[in-house]
Design an enzyme around this catalytic site. Structure first.
Site, mmCIF file in Angstrom:
data_model
loop_
_atom_site.group_PDB
_atom_site.id
_atom_site.type_symbol
_atom_site.label_atom_id
_atom_site.label_comp_id
_atom_site.label_asym_id
_atom_site.label_seq_id
_atom_site.Cartn_x
_atom_site.Cartn_y
_atom_site.Cartn_z
ATOM 1 N N SER A 240 0.817 -1.313 0.063
ATOM 2 C CA SER A 240 -0.104 -0.135 -0.111
ATOM 3 C C SER A 240 0.870 1.230 0.042
ATOM 4 O O SER A 240 0.638 2.436 0.695
ATOM 5 C CB SER A 240 -0.858 -0.080 1.246
ATOM 6 O OG SER A 240 -0.143 -0.003 2.506
ATOM 7 N N GLY A 241 1.915 1.146 -0.875
ATOM 8 C CA GLY A 241 2.631 2.406 -0.778
ATOM 9 C C GLY A 241 2.057 3.164 -2.242
ATOM 10 O O GLY A 241 1.267 2.913 -2.518
ATOM 11 N N ALA B 235 9.548 9.411 2.135
ATOM 12 C CA ALA B 235 10.125 10.121 1.008
ATOM 13 C C ALA B 235 10.188 11.409 1.600
ATOM 14 O O ALA B 235 9.132 12.061 1.701
ATOM 15 C CB ALA B 235 9.548 9.823 -0.151
ATOM 16 N N GLU C 50 18.222 18.293 -6.834
ATOM 17 C CA GLU C 50 18.915 17.457 -6.274
ATOM 18 C C GLU C 50 20.135 17.024 -6.891
ATOM 19 O O GLU C 50 20.004 17.338 -8.241
ATOM 20 C CB GLU C 50 17.937 16.223 -5.798
ATOM 21 C CG GLU C 50 16.848 16.515 -4.804
ATOM 22 C CD GLU C 50 16.015 15.504 -4.367
ATOM 23 O OE1 GLU C 50 15.817 15.456 -3.177
ATOM 24 O OE2 GLU C 50 15.932 14.658 -5.155
ATOM 25 N N HIS D 72 22.371 6.134 0.265
ATOM 26 C CA HIS D 72 22.050 7.369 0.495
ATOM 27 C C HIS D 72 23.171 7.865 1.118
ATOM 28 O O HIS D 72 23.584 7.384 2.107
ATOM 29 C CB HIS D 72 20.647 7.747 1.271
ATOM 30 C CG HIS D 72 20.438 9.084 0.932
ATOM 31 N ND1 HIS D 72 21.018 10.113 1.414
ATOM 32 C CD2 HIS D 72 19.452 9.787 0.130
ATOM 33 C CE1 HIS D 72 20.462 11.225 1.096
ATOM 34 N NE2 HIS D 72 19.463 11.102 0.305
ATOM 35 N N ARG E 244 24.927 10.427 -6.323
ATOM 36 C CA ARG E 244 24.682 9.744 -5.068
ATOM 37 C C ARG E 244 25.835 8.761 -4.819
ATOM 38 O O ARG E 244 26.265 8.784 -3.853
ATOM 39 C CB ARG E 244 23.393 9.113 -4.850
ATOM 40 C CG ARG E 244 22.357 10.142 -4.387
ATOM 41 C CD ARG E 244 21.040 9.564 -4.001
ATOM 42 N NE ARG E 244 20.071 10.579 -3.835
ATOM 43 C CZ ARG E 244 18.835 10.240 -3.582
ATOM 44 N NH1 ARG E 244 18.576 9.119 -3.602
ATOM 45 N NH2 ARG E 244 17.964 11.323 -3.338
ATOM 46 N N HIS F 178 19.530 2.429 0.590
ATOM 47 C CA HIS F 178 18.484 3.345 0.465
ATOM 48 C C HIS F 178 17.692 3.061 -0.699
ATOM 49 O O HIS F 178 16.363 2.867 -0.401
ATOM 50 C CB HIS F 178 18.960 4.829 -0.064
ATOM 51 C CG HIS F 178 18.033 5.920 -0.159
ATOM 52 N ND1 HIS F 178 17.260 6.029 1.013
ATOM 53 C CD2 HIS F 178 17.721 6.802 -1.343
ATOM 54 C CE1 HIS F 178 16.455 7.048 0.549
ATOM 55 N NE2 HIS F 178 16.477 7.385 -0.806
ATOM 56 N N GLU G 173 9.209 0.120 -6.562
ATOM 57 C CA GLU G 173 10.613 -0.009 -6.180
ATOM 58 C C GLU G 173 10.954 -1.897 -6.380
ATOM 59 O O GLU G 173 12.059 -2.037 -6.626
ATOM 60 C CB GLU G 173 10.870 0.259 -4.588
ATOM 61 C CG GLU G 173 12.360 0.117 -4.433
ATOM 62 C CD GLU G 173 12.955 0.816 -3.270
ATOM 63 O OE1 GLU G 173 12.137 1.802 -2.746
ATOM 64 O OE2 GLU G 173 13.894 0.554 -2.894
ATOM 65 N N ARG H 102 19.880 5.213 -10.055
ATOM 66 C CA ARG H 102 18.627 6.039 -10.032
ATOM 67 C C ARG H 102 19.005 7.262 -9.685
ATOM 68 O O ARG H 102 19.727 7.860 -8.607
ATOM 69 C CB ARG H 102 17.747 5.600 -8.834
ATOM 70 C CG ARG H 102 16.398 6.364 -8.736
ATOM 71 C CD ARG H 102 15.688 6.228 -7.525
ATOM 72 N NE ARG H 102 16.449 6.486 -6.176
ATOM 73 C CZ ARG H 102 15.922 7.203 -5.167
ATOM 74 N NH1 ARG H 102 14.583 7.519 -5.421
ATOM 75 N NH2 ARG H 102 16.595 7.551 -4.304
ATOM 76 N N SER I 225 12.156 7.897 -8.690
ATOM 77 C CA SER I 225 11.304 6.719 -8.301
ATOM 78 C C SER I 225 9.842 6.801 -7.907
ATOM 79 O O SER I 225 9.248 6.070 -8.278
ATOM 80 C CB SER I 225 11.913 6.051 -6.903
ATOM 81 O OG SER I 225 12.288 6.683 -6.083
ATOM 82 N N LEU I 226 9.472 8.089 -7.140
ATOM 83 C CA LEU I 226 7.966 8.251 -6.752
ATOM 84 C C LEU I 226 7.397 8.446 -8.534
ATOM 85 O O LEU I 226 6.247 7.826 -8.806
ATOM 86 C CB LEU I 226 7.923 9.274 -6.124
ATOM 87 C CG LEU I 226 8.170 9.320 -4.863
ATOM 88 C CD1 LEU I 226 8.321 10.549 -3.832
ATOM 89 C CD2 LEU I 226 7.520 8.253 -3.998
#
Ligand SMILES: Cc1cc2nc3c(=O)[nH]c(=O)nc-3n(C[C@H](O)[C@H](O)[C@H](O)COP(=O)(O)OP(=O)(O)OC[C@H]3O[C@@H](n4cnc5c(N)ncnc54)[C@H](O)[C@@H]3O)c2cc1C
Length: 518
Positions: A10-11, A46, A114, A236, A283, A344, A368, A379, A384-385
């Site tokens: 349920s994300g 997030a 970012e 991360h 990253r 991460h 994911e 990534r 990702s969202l």
């Protein structure tokens, strides 16, 4: 239990997919299970936001595509990158129509930058974007009478021909454990959707919540579904040190985007020595640079100096970070924040096509837990969202078409056998499971973390074998519990990751083996 569509997780991926189905066809029965409450997921943590091209005067789809391809180190699927970037704008609009809020400046969306992004394009809600999205999606999903929500229910195994003795070569739903009663329930479904998120818990330091144990990956592996790119685990660079109540808290990249500077134990800025983009390098570069500085100094962490950010801006933009730092008596407005890299994001996962279909008919994987080709070997932050939104939409439309196709009869689904197992587990075994989990996490952090060696990977494989054998015995001889299920999945995912890492002979993206350097 019989349902038309079973969504596991349920994300953002599971909720978005289910809402789409609910909107498009109110006659379909959809059941969603979630390991804990509906909120608990990677999504809710997030912070940074969603990468979506919104300021078309300065930014463009081409620039976002280029940034994604560069981060992915030549391993992205270019067509996937193109459609994800281009479709993102519409999906974001939809999310806002469903009730999610994002920060605005005057009448436009407030955008941040970012690492790896050439323009400001991160849409966010303060530093708790995920929570805002998750809460608005939960409010929305509760308005659909044809959607049943089963919290505290955990996937055990996918139902396949292996269980039914048939030869349709499909997935027919899942066996699920009710966490409270610890009973195994059979949920037969015509379409099954894995949205179980990542597996950060494989490592002792992770920004992921406790439920991120790679269950979808483990179950897919047992159903003989192909897994791709597992060695590409993104660490991360900046997690708060030490943990708070046993959990590792993330310090968003947006803090560096707004001017935060990384300093070593001597108080010296070091990132310009490693990369021209300094603190805003991709990253993997920042995480490896920090790991090297930590090795050099012998300290456990480096520092993130936030003094270049105006206090007023920090308070307004990063209230959650401020609160969490204060929990360990650090005021970032006065003192630098101690930070370390932490596992991460899983760039790899269950291989899917452009509609999130796996190779097993009737089984989808979104978000994911899937490998779409968007991220390649690394990534790009906040992609990702975006991937979850775009693929949930595509998967939902595809599922609606599939539901109209030729499927096994209703009777077939009714006759799927129940789960058979034993009914007892001793306290001693419960303790052993916890110990095995800790050993696995330590092993993975030590031998399969940011820096790997070929010898270390062999040692990891041998050590894991012992954990596997003990886990298998517990699984075979005792009552199935949530903890056994998780451990079984963690062992499978760790094994696949080690084997795929051994096969990788080049250092690329987030993957680094010292022995690959010529
Ligand atoms: C601290 C943090 C910060 C992040 N910041 C950003 C960001 O700023 N921007 C960005 O784009 N990405 C960010 N990410 C990554 C992003 O949040 C995730 O990749 C994304 O939310 C994944 O969504 P998902 O729906 O696929 O999985 P999740 O949100 O993880 O949801 C998984 C769901 O599956 C359920 N589940 C798991 N196993 C089972 C099981 N066996 N049975 C039943 N249910 C199960 C879980 O309970 C949960 O409901 C961040 C991640 C973290 C951890």
């Amino acid at each position: 239990m019989i349902t038309d569509i079973l969504v596991i997780g349920s994300g953002i991926s599971g909720l978005t997919y289910a809402i789409k189905i609910g909107e498009q066809n109110p006659d379909l029965r959809l059941t969603m299970i979630s390991k804990n409450n509906l909120l608990e997921s990677n999504t809710r943590y997030a912070q940074g936001g969603i990468a979506v091209v919104s300021n078309f005067k300065k930014d463009s789809f081409d620039k976002h595509i280029q940034d994604t391809l560069i981060a992915g180190a030549g391993k992205c699927d270019k067509e996937v990158v193109r459609f994800v970037v281009e479709e993102g704008h519409e999906r974001l609009q939809e999310l806002m129509n469903w009730g999610a809020h994002f920060d605005k400046k005057k009448n436009s969306l407030h955008l941040t930058k970012e690492g790896g992004h050439s323009e400001k394009r991160i849409v966010h809600y303060k530093d708790r974007t995920g929570l805002e999205i998750q809460e608005s999606l939960i409010r929305k999903i509760k308005t659909f009478p044809n959607i049943s929500l089963l919290e505290n229910h955990t996937l055990v195994d996918l139902i396949t021909d292996h269980h039914t003795g048939s030869n349709h070569q499909r997935c027919y739903g899942a066996y699920v454990i009710s966490n409270l009663e610890q009973e195994i329930i059979r949920i037969s479904s015509k379409i099954t959707v894995l949205t179980t998120g990542g597996a950060g818990q494989l490592f002792s330091h992770t920004t992921n919540p406790e439920n991120a144990t790679g269950d979808g990956l483990g179950a897919a592996y047992r159903a003989k579904v192909f897994m791709k790119a597992l060695p590409f685990v993104q660490f991360h660079p900046t997690a708060l040190y030490p943990k708070i109540d046993g959990n590792t808290f993330l310090i968003s990249e947006a803090v560096r985007g707004e001017g935060g500077i990384l300093k070593n134990a001597n108080g010296e800025r070091f990132m310009p020595n490693y990369d021209p983009q300094a603190e805003l390098a991709p990253r993997d570069i920042v995480a490896r640079s920090i790991a090297k500085e930590i090795l050099k100094s012998g300290e456990d962490y480096v520092y993130l100096d936030c003094s270049p950010i105006k206090a007023e801006d920090f308070i307004n933009q990063f209230p959650t970070i401020l609160d969490n730092c204060k929990k360990i008596s650090i005021n970032p407005l006065e003192k630098p924040i101690p930070v370390i890299p932490a596992a991460h994001y899983f760039c790899g996962g269950i291989e899917v096509n452009a509609y999130s279909e796996t190779k097993l008919n009737g089984l989808y994987a979104i978000g994911e837990c899937s490998y779409t080709g968007l991220h390649g070997a690394n990534r790009l932050a906040s992609n990702s969202l975006l991937e979850s939104l775009v693929f949930s939409h595509r998967a939902a439309l595809n599922s609606l078409t599939e539901m109209k196709g030729n499927l096994p009869s209703n009777r077939f689904y009714q006759e799927i056998p129940e789960w058979e197992g034993t009914h007892h587990i001793s306290n001693e075994k419960i303790v052993a499971i916890g110990q095995l989990k800790k050993s696995l996490q330590k092993l993975m952090a030590k031998k399969v973390g940011i820096f790997k060696t070929s010898e270390g990977l062999i040692q990891a494989e041998n050590e894991l074998k012992k954990i596997f054998l003990e886990t298998r015995d517990i699984y075979m001889q005792n009552k199935l519990t949530l903890e056994v299920c998780e451990l079984r999945n963690m062992v499978s995912v760790a094994y696949l990751m080690i084997k795929q890492s051994q096969e990788l002979k080049e250092n690329i993206g987030v993957f680094y083996n010292h022995d690959n350097v010529a």
